[in-house]
Write a protein that holds these residues in place. Structure first.
Motif, PDB file in Angstrom:
ATOM      1  N   CYS A   1      41.426   3.946  98.234  1.00  9.61           N
ATOM      2  CA  CYS A   1      42.590   4.256  97.396  1.00  9.61           C
ATOM      3  C   CYS A   1      42.625   5.743  97.093  1.00  9.61           C
ATOM      4  CB  CYS A   1      42.527   3.466  96.095  1.00  9.61           C
ATOM      5  SG  CYS A   1      43.960   3.777  95.055  1.00  9.61           S
TER       6      CYS A   1
ATOM      7  N   PHE B   1      43.908   7.410  92.149  1.00  8.09           N
ATOM      8  CA  PHE B   1      43.205   7.892  90.961  1.00  8.09           C
ATOM      9  C   PHE B   1      43.993   7.638  89.673  1.00  8.09           C
ATOM     10  CE2 PHE B   1      41.107  10.149  94.396  1.00  8.09           C
ATOM     11  CZ  PHE B   1      39.771  10.023  94.042  1.00  8.09           C
ATOM     12  N   CYS B   2      44.375   6.403  89.450  1.00  8.94           N
ATOM     13  CA  CYS B   2      44.911   6.043  88.137  1.00  8.94           C
ATOM     14  C   CYS B   2      43.795   6.382  87.148  1.00  8.94           C
ATOM     15  CB  CYS B   2      45.255   4.559  88.093  1.00  8.94           C
ATOM     16  SG  CYS B   2      46.480   4.124  89.342  1.00  8.94           S
TER      17      CYS B   2
ATOM     18  N   TYR C   1      42.393   5.332  84.585  1.00  2.75           N
ATOM     19  CA  TYR C   1      41.442   4.362  84.033  1.00  2.75           C
ATOM     20  C   TYR C   1      40.542   3.748  85.103  1.00  2.75           C
ATOM     21  CZ  TYR C   1      45.279   1.685  85.979  1.00  2.75           C
ATOM     22  OH  TYR C   1      46.234   1.229  86.833  1.00  2.75           O
TER      23      TYR C   1
ATOM     24  N   GLN D   1      44.372  -1.811  98.574  1.00  2.00           N
ATOM     25  CA  GLN D   1      44.601  -1.477  97.163  1.00  2.00           C
ATOM     26  C   GLN D   1      46.029  -1.023  96.939  1.00  2.00           C
ATOM     27  OE1 GLN D   1      42.828  -2.357  94.863  1.00  2.00           O
ATOM     28  NE2 GLN D   1      40.801  -2.588  95.747  1.00  2.00           N
TER      29      GLN D   1
ATOM     30  N   HIS E   1      51.935  -0.896  95.210  1.00  2.00           N
ATOM     31  CA  HIS E   1      52.071   0.069  94.119  1.00  2.00           C
ATOM     32  C   HIS E   1      53.560   0.343  93.934  1.00  2.00           C
ATOM     33  CE1 HIS E   1      51.664   3.478  91.542  1.00  2.00           C
ATOM     34  NE2 HIS E   1      50.347   3.474  91.628  1.00  2.00           N
TER      35      HIS E   1
ATOM     36  N   ARG F   1      50.298   6.874  86.845  1.00  2.00           N
ATOM     37  CA  ARG F   1      50.875   5.846  87.715  1.00  2.00           C
ATOM     38  C   ARG F   1      52.028   6.405  88.559  1.00  2.00           C
ATOM     39  NH1 ARG F   1      48.465   1.411  89.389  1.00  2.00           N
ATOM     40  NH2 ARG F   1      50.387   0.226  89.406  1.00  2.00           N
TER      41      ARG F   1
HETATM   42 FE1  SF4 Z   1      44.038   2.661  93.085  1.00  2.00          FE
HETATM   43 FE2  SF4 Z   1      45.004   0.427  92.026  1.00  2.00          FE
HETATM   44 FE3  SF4 Z   1      42.928   1.621  90.888  1.00  2.00          FE
HETATM   45 FE4  SF4 Z   1      45.303   2.753  90.743  1.00  2.00          FE
HETATM   46  S1  SF4 Z   1      44.719   0.758  89.835  1.00  2.00           S
HETATM   47  S2  SF4 Z   1      43.412   3.806  91.283  1.00  2.00           S
HETATM   48  S3  SF4 Z   1      46.215   2.192  92.714  1.00  2.00           S
HETATM   49  S4  SF4 Z   1      42.990   0.709  92.912  1.00  2.00           S
END
Ligand code: SF4
Ligand code: SAH
Ligand code: F3S
Length: 470
Positions: A188, A191-192, A194, A232, A268, A307
């Protein structure tokens, strides 16, 4: 920068690994039965299927129970603290078992192992673990096992390989003859703030579309009825490789193969293209079910989460898909208690959930992950506040789910029959196109078939119905 081709591991490397598998199988002084314990998402579940494929080549068979296995491997998850604690709790449980059966071998692998320093920590804190490895070197499992058994020493190998590679042609032992996972991309890039996943799974890398299409054709020939494409962020499939198909183009080609059902996750919202919506609407086999995690309903929080969409943009995407695929079933993931979340901001999540009307939602309390940006943010929310908020959100969604399920009553759905009900052998259970469990009176010969079922009533999270003439 785009790669010119997918970064597959050289065929010689995989051949060498298959050689280690055969060498392991030829040992007499080795474990013979195994148990793989899996935590986390479908990616991990599919990795476990690969582990089982390798274990079979290594001459091992599934144990009747975890207690009697000669070898237990824990494929771990670290996306939230409780996922990690559950995994470790069970590893510790084995410590006692190992006292009475010293020949028992224990391995730990998966996302948890990719966290900095975890390899050393496992060695220090869990002296009964024989082997530990990460997600990037899963394909080296047989070689590492051979090393552990032959040397009678503990082996730890974790590769810090952010770019990652793609192993092809590894053996796989699929858990069902009717459904199959196909990984279409690894890693992925989002880098959201959290999320730990980009740190433990490396950068986005797409498998070559030719490989994916070949695997799907093969599965179709074997009689698989449903495939689930995994990544992801499947909507950015192909973007890392020069000249590769887009996700929508890949779906359109997969649709031609004739497999009855195609599902995919996770999408996403920032990359949900009109092209994808068009393909979904025009396709024969793509299920009208979309998991579209929104995470939060407030723009300040969405921005802090990185996001890269707003509430308005998300709702616009929902409207766009509903316009072209009116019966689409939407599901989502939601986080409460993100750092700094005020009561009003939380209310925005509640109102968004009401506005969209999801068929179901996974709700999570924010869990700080070391190394992520959000973990260092001020104003971490107290557990009791988050608990109260999540209870409220769950209650709201429960009502919506009930209303959504009730709206299906009277419709005729196609159901892929999975199994006889555990409580009543005269009842069969399967999933409809929308991925909702449907129970109906039937016989076990229907397992693996797609049947037409008239929905007669709705429960809390499942539907009931009766088979109609097919
Ligand atoms: Fe990647 Fe999903 Fe985590 Fe966001 S929530 S960093 S899109 S794996
Ligand atoms: N790639 C997928 C999700 C992978 S993780 C996506 O972007 O949607 C699955 C879910 O776990 C996420 O959607 C999110 O809701 C939740 N999650 C991830 N990190 C979390 C954390 N630190 N605390 C609580 N929930 C988290
Ligand atoms: Fe967990 Fe790794 Fe999946 S952290 S959610 S198993 S990618």
């Amino acid at each position: 920068m785009k790669r010119t081709r997918a970064i597959e591991l050289p065929a010689e490397e995989i051949e060498a690994q298959k050689g280690w598998m055969r060498e392991f199988a030829a040992l007499t002084d080795r474990p013979h039965t195994y148990c793989v314990v899996t935590y986390g998402c479908q990616m991990n579940a599919h990795d476990s299927e690969t582990l089982e494929g390798m274990l079979a080549e290594m001459g091992m068979t599934p144990a009747k129970s975890r207690e009697t296995a000669d070898f237990v491997v824990f494929n771990t998850c670290c996306v939230r603290d409780n996922a990690q604690r559950r995994a470790l709790g069970n590893v510790v449980w084995l410590k006692e078992l190992k006292k009475s059966r010293p020949e028992l071998m224990v391995a730990v692998c998966g996302c948890m192992m990719q966290q900095p320093g975890m390899g050393e920590q496992i060695l220090r804190q869990y002296p009964f673990v024989d082997l530990a490895f990460g997600t990037h070197n899963l394909y080296r499992f047989a070689q590492l096992m051979l090393q552990a058994v032959k040397s009678r020493r503990r082996v730890v190998e974790v590769l810090q390989d952010d770019e990652g590679s793609i192993p092809e042609e590894l053996p796989v032992r699929r858990s069902s003859p009717h459904h199959a996972y196909i990984t279409i991309m690894y890693g992925c890039n989002n880098f959201c703030s959290y999320c730990i996943v980009p740190y433990v799974r490396g950068r986005e890398r797409s498998r070559a579309s030719a490989r994916i299409l070949e695997e799907a054709r093969q599965l179709h020939a074997e009689g698989v009825k449903e495939i689930m494409l995994l990544g992801q962020n499947v909507n950015s499939y192909g973007l890392d490789t020069e000249g590769e198909l887009s996700f929508a183009q890949l779906l359109a080609q997969l649709d031609q193969i004739g497999i009855e059902r195609i599902r995919f996750m996770t999408s996403h919202p920032k990359d949900l293209s009109d092209e994808l919506i068009e393909v979904m609407a025009a396709s024969k086999h793509i299920c009208h079910a979309l998991h579209l995690p929104v995470q939060h309903g407030n723009n300040r929080i969405l921005q802090s989460m990185n996001r890269r969409y707003t509430r308005e943009k998300y709702l616009e995407r929902v409207a766009a898909i509903r316009a072209k695929v009116p019966d689409v079933s939407l599901t989502t993931d939601l986080i409460v208690g993100y750092p700094g979340e005020t009561e009003e901001e939380f209310e925005d999540t509640c109102s968004l959930v009401r506005e969209v009307g999801y068929d179901s939602a996974f709700t999570f309390i924010y869990s700080p992950r070391v190394g992520t940006r959000a973990a260092d943010m001020p104003d971490q929310i107290l557990e009791e506040v988050s608990s109260r908020r999540i209870q409220k959100l769950i209650a709201i969604q429960k009502e919506i789910t009930h209303a959504r399920l009730a709206s299906y009553v009277g419709q005729i759905h196609s159901v892929l029959v999975d199994e006889a009900s555990k409580r009543d052998a005269g009842q069969m259970a399967g999933k409809n196109e929308y991925n909702i469990t449907v129970n109906f009176p039937g016989t076990p010969d229907l397992i693996g078939q797609i049947v037409r079922v008239k929905i007669t009533s709705a429960g809390e999270s499942t539907l009931r119905g009766e088979c109609v003439e097919n």
